[in-house]
Motif scaffolding. Sequence first.
Motif, PDB file in Angstrom:
ATOM      1  N   TYR A 116      32.793  41.492  30.151  1.00 22.37           N
ATOM      2  CA  TYR A 116      31.949  40.424  29.731  1.00 22.37           C
ATOM      3  C   TYR A 116      30.631  40.823  29.225  1.00 22.37           C
ATOM      4  O   TYR A 116      30.167  41.845  29.765  1.00 22.37           O
ATOM      5  CB  TYR A 116      31.724  39.253  30.948  1.00 22.37           C
ATOM      6  CG  TYR A 116      33.174  38.951  31.428  1.00 22.37           C
ATOM      7  CD1 TYR A 116      33.685  37.839  30.464  1.00 22.37           C
ATOM      8  CD2 TYR A 116      33.923  39.481  32.345  1.00 22.37           C
ATOM      9  CE1 TYR A 116      35.088  37.171  31.030  1.00 22.37           C
ATOM     10  CE2 TYR A 116      35.199  38.769  32.819  1.00 22.37           C
ATOM     11  CZ  TYR A 116      35.577  37.724  32.162  1.00 22.37           C
ATOM     12  OH  TYR A 116      36.769  37.176  32.422  1.00 22.37           O
ATOM     13  N   ARG A 167      34.104  32.561  38.998  1.00 20.59           N
ATOM     14  CA  ARG A 167      33.416  33.468  38.075  1.00 20.59           C
ATOM     15  C   ARG A 167      32.414  34.119  38.828  1.00 20.59           C
ATOM     16  O   ARG A 167      32.216  35.507  38.916  1.00 20.59           O
ATOM     17  CB  ARG A 167      32.161  32.630  37.261  1.00 20.59           C
ATOM     18  CG  ARG A 167      31.477  33.545  36.089  1.00 20.59           C
ATOM     19  CD  ARG A 167      30.864  32.700  35.189  1.00 20.59           C
ATOM     20  NE  ARG A 167      29.497  32.134  35.966  1.00 20.59           N
ATOM     21  CZ  ARG A 167      28.608  31.616  35.258  1.00 20.59           C
ATOM     22  NH1 ARG A 167      28.452  31.729  33.970  1.00 20.59           N
ATOM     23  NH2 ARG A 167      27.590  30.908  35.757  1.00 20.59           N
ATOM     24  N   PHE A 177      36.411  32.554  29.247  1.00 17.41           N
ATOM     25  CA  PHE A 177      36.105  33.401  30.319  1.00 17.41           C
ATOM     26  C   PHE A 177      37.450  33.781  31.236  1.00 17.41           C
ATOM     27  O   PHE A 177      37.574  34.862  31.373  1.00 17.41           O
ATOM     28  CB  PHE A 177      35.040  32.776  31.071  1.00 17.41           C
ATOM     29  CG  PHE A 177      34.481  33.699  32.463  1.00 17.41           C
ATOM     30  CD1 PHE A 177      33.266  34.583  32.002  1.00 17.41           C
ATOM     31  CD2 PHE A 177      35.123  33.782  33.526  1.00 17.41           C
ATOM     32  CE1 PHE A 177      32.732  35.075  32.905  1.00 17.41           C
ATOM     33  CE2 PHE A 177      34.491  34.665  34.356  1.00 17.41           C
ATOM     34  CZ  PHE A 177      33.447  35.433  34.236  1.00 17.41           C
ATOM     35  N   LYS A 215      40.314  35.678  29.438  1.00 14.72           N
ATOM     36  CA  LYS A 215      39.859  37.017  29.290  1.00 14.72           C
ATOM     37  C   LYS A 215      40.217  37.919  30.635  1.00 14.72           C
ATOM     38  O   LYS A 215      40.759  38.868  30.669  1.00 14.72           O
ATOM     39  CB  LYS A 215      38.381  37.382  29.068  1.00 14.72           C
ATOM     40  CG  LYS A 215      38.061  37.388  27.654  1.00 14.72           C
ATOM     41  CD  LYS A 215      36.502  37.719  27.643  1.00 14.72           C
ATOM     42  CE  LYS A 215      35.862  37.790  26.150  1.00 14.72           C
ATOM     43  NZ  LYS A 215      34.309  38.037  26.118  1.00 14.72           N
ATOM     44  N   GLU A 261      27.635  36.161  29.518  1.00 14.16           N
ATOM     45  CA  GLU A 261      28.824  35.240  29.785  1.00 14.16           C
ATOM     46  C   GLU A 261      28.742  35.341  31.437  1.00 14.16           C
ATOM     47  O   GLU A 261      29.226  34.477  32.064  1.00 14.16           O
ATOM     48  CB  GLU A 261      30.010  36.040  29.602  1.00 14.16           C
ATOM     49  CG  GLU A 261      30.297  35.644  28.165  1.00 14.16           C
ATOM     50  CD  GLU A 261      31.456  36.511  27.456  1.00 14.16           C
ATOM     51  OE1 GLU A 261      32.434  36.072  26.829  1.00 14.16           O
ATOM     52  OE2 GLU A 261      31.547  37.727  27.733  1.00 14.16           O
TER      53      GLU A 261
END
Length: 226
Positions: free
Chosen positions: A55, A38, A73, A76, A59
Amino acid sequence: MADMEELTSRTAEQLGAIIKKPPMQQKLLMRPPFKFLRDIIVEVIKSTGFLKGLYTKQELSKDSLTKEDKIEFLEKALNATALATGATLNAKAGKIAAGKETDLTNIWLQTLAQAAAAQVDTKDVVKRVLAGEKPTVKKARSDKKGSSDETKKPARPGARSTRGRGSGKSSRPEGDGSRARGERPQEASKRSRGERKEDGEGADDAADPQPPQDPRPPSPPKERPA
């Protein structure tokens, strides 16, 4: 292990060319945790604008995420990367979140880094992913043919054709066989008339038989009186 080290080295090189953090440590790339992934996506968006708008702020900054949140997450990012580049990414969000398929994870990160470095426009792609679109998975074409396309076996040399069997009729044209014997039609006609004439004479003879003779001797003539 040598192949995996080479793979992670390329990932670190390509991502390091566009973002400064997080540090591209090989031990993290060997089995990338979700927070590490992330952080990479957040920095890619900030530095290059690639996947911008995909996002929400929550998020991108939320600390406590459920397993479903993590999978969503990652899914996507995977879908957007595949649609933007046209690449076939075999990595699965659920596997990545569980720390599995690390080789496929590195391939995805490399594709992401290359698209971001090339400044691929993702405005339309982001809208499509948010609308629920997913990349089409191309299925491998099967070489097997159905029963309707089975290869026909070649006929054996000298084998007779079965075409026309069962009809009860001969393929030879009807006639008196004169052509098979090499006779001309006129000769065959004369011969046929001659045969019919002979057959008629024999029939007449049979129709008029001779009367049977009396086996008894003839009686003497009667004497006339004087």
